[in-house]
Design an enzyme around this catalytic site. Structure first.
Site, mmCIF file in Angstrom:
data_model
loop_
_atom_site.group_PDB
_atom_site.id
_atom_site.type_symbol
_atom_site.label_atom_id
_atom_site.label_comp_id
_atom_site.label_asym_id
_atom_site.label_seq_id
_atom_site.Cartn_x
_atom_site.Cartn_y
_atom_site.Cartn_z
ATOM 1 C CB CYS A 3 1.328 4.058 -15.440
ATOM 2 S SG CYS A 3 -0.197 4.994 -15.219
ATOM 3 C CE LYS A 42 7.268 2.249 -10.608
ATOM 4 N NZ LYS A 42 6.583 3.457 -10.085
ATOM 5 C CG HIS A 70 4.585 -0.608 -7.832
ATOM 6 N ND1 HIS A 70 4.259 0.722 -7.649
ATOM 7 C CD2 HIS A 70 3.737 -1.309 -7.046
ATOM 8 C CE1 HIS A 70 3.256 0.812 -6.789
ATOM 9 N NE2 HIS A 70 2.927 -0.425 -6.415
ATOM 10 C CG ASN A 101 7.804 2.313 -6.644
ATOM 11 O OD1 ASN A 101 6.845 2.127 -7.402
ATOM 12 N ND2 ASN A 101 7.891 3.379 -5.901
ATOM 13 N N GLY A 102 6.930 1.000 -4.030
ATOM 14 C CA GLY A 102 5.607 0.555 -3.576
ATOM 15 C C GLY A 102 5.481 0.423 -2.081
ATOM 16 N N GLY A 103 6.477 0.882 -1.318
ATOM 17 C CA GLY A 103 6.457 0.676 0.129
ATOM 18 C C GLY A 103 5.821 1.781 0.945
ATOM 19 C CB ALA A 129 5.770 7.686 -5.504
ATOM 20 N NE ARG A 130 1.234 4.953 -2.557
ATOM 21 C CZ ARG A 130 0.836 4.130 -1.590
ATOM 22 N NH1 ARG A 130 -0.257 4.383 -0.911
ATOM 23 N NH2 ARG A 130 1.553 3.061 -1.285
#
Length: 408
Positions: A3, A42, A70, A101-103, A129-130
């Site tokens: 975060c 993470k 990420h 993560n982050g794609g 996530a998003r």
């Protein structure tokens, strides 16, 4: 440690930990040694690939089961491209599973894109996530469902399961995204209750019907007596079980008779579905059970208590007249667990347990009779105690020869 938001980093949490590898190692090592569960973490990538690889190797040596990466730096945001190359380098360096993560948006817009992103990064799996917030149907192999259909289904679930309207509103705003300035988006933005959210999406009738059904079900449950709500159950091992807890009123709540009566009045209106009942500080169920055993010339209660390693909660089994009694709810202390077991025994036999507003079977302190005192004198003839009214044989429902705690 992924975060990057200020509310995390200013307290030394989240991505701020990435600048303190020693603390990272200490935290993860402590967690791995302190639990039998798999520990994962993470991170975000560091400014240089060399520093990133050095950090993840150090993290791996702590014994964690997997690491999520990420593919952005601490100062980067979703508008910056994700570094698939950095994630791939990490996956090829470590022997533990790496979760990419982050794609979202750049790489993941549908179900098939999830696998493409995994292969591009050489990761073991993918964390989404998003993209999942924008449309949860992204996990359907058949493809994305229309957003209007997804939102309608989500709202129905939110109402049926009592989700707070602020959380429902937030999730719907994430789904609408660019459409927040549309007439429907403005209605959602102005909504201040679940009913207004439903009305904004044409589900007003559904809300009213569901609310009536839930209210009727709640009223039916509230109408049940405590005895109906907590019937004792005897399992195959011969142990009588009930879901009860010991709820003691703090002593400071009894600052004089006025406070006592006020507390008693409030507690008398508590929902009967509450698993516990209120007890004053002077009397406990264990005291009541012990006094009953003495009056009936039954062997004193024997308590067997164990602690669950996972959450360190306690469960106790009390044996009275060769019958075992246990609460199915675990407690935070050994004392509370024993009190709960005593409640099960007393309640299953219909005996007083020392609750507020209930006559106590525990005796008042008596003065010892003098050697010359006449037992028949007025001083010696004390009135019958409340517990005298509750004498009844304790029925043994099973042999109870096997301990419930064996083999746990």
């Amino acid at each position: 440690m992924g975060c990057p938001k200020e509310y995390s980093t200013k307290g030394g949490m989240g991505a701020a930990l990435l600048s303190d590898p020693d603390k990272i190692e200490k935290i993860l090592s402590t967690l791995v040694k302190g639990t039998c569960r798999p520990v994962t973490c993470k991170i975000r990538i560091l400014p240089s690939l060399e520093d990133t690889l050095s950090l993840v190797k150090r993290i791996e040596r702590t014994g964690i089961a997997a690491i999520a990466v990420h593919g952005r730096k601490r100062e980067e945001r979703p508008q910056h491209p994700v570094s698939c190359e950095a994630i791939k380098a990490i996956a090829e360096t470590l022997s533990i599973p790496v979760i990419a993560n982050g794609g979202s948006h750049d790489h993941i817009q549908g179900y098939l894109d999830i696998e493409d992103f995994r292969q591009t990064t050489a990761a073991s799996s993918v964390m989404v996530a998003r993209a999942a917030m924008w449309n949860p149907s992204i996990f359907l192999k058949e493809g994305l469902r229309p957003l209007e259909e997804v939102m309608q289904k989500y709202i129905r679930y939110a109402v049926q399961y009592g989700n707070h309207y602020t959380n429902t509103k937030y999730c719907l705003c994430q789904m609408l995204r660019e459409q927040l300035e549309s007439p429907q988006g403005r209605l959602l933005h102005a909504a201040q209750s679940s009913q207004e959210i439903c009305e904004a999406f044409g589900l007003g009738a559904f809300y009213e019907e569901t609310t009536r059904e839930l209210d009727a079900r709640r009223a039916k449950l509230l109408a049940r007596t405590p005895e109906e709500a907590r019937e004792p159950v005897e399992d195959t091992s011969g142990v009588v079980k009930m879901a009860v807890k010991f709820d003691r009123i703090p002593k400071k709540a009894f600052r004089g008779r006025r406070h006592f009566l006020k507390a008693q009045a409030v507690l008398s209106g508590l929902c009967v579905l509450s698993q516990g009942r209120a007890y004053p500080p002077q009397i406990t169920p264990k005291m009541c059970l012990l006094e009953w055993c003495r009056r009936e010339k039954v062997a004193q209660p024997v308590y067997e208590t164990i602690q669950r390693p996972l959450d360190r909660l306690f469960c106790s089994v009390v044996t009275v007249a060769e019958q075992k009694y246990q609460s199915t709810l675990w407690d935070k202390s050994k004392k509370l667990a024993e009190q709960a077991a005593a409640i099960v025994c007393l309640r299953s036999q219909g005996l007083p347990e020392g609750r507020l507003g209930e006559e106590s079977p525990c005796p008042r302190k008596r003065k010892r009779e003098g050697p010359d005192q006449d037992p028949g004198s007025p001083r010696a003839q004390e009135p019958a105690l409340p517990g005298e009214l509750c004498k009844k044989p304790l029925l043994a429902l099973g042999s109870g020869e096997e301990s419930l705690l064996e083999g746990r």
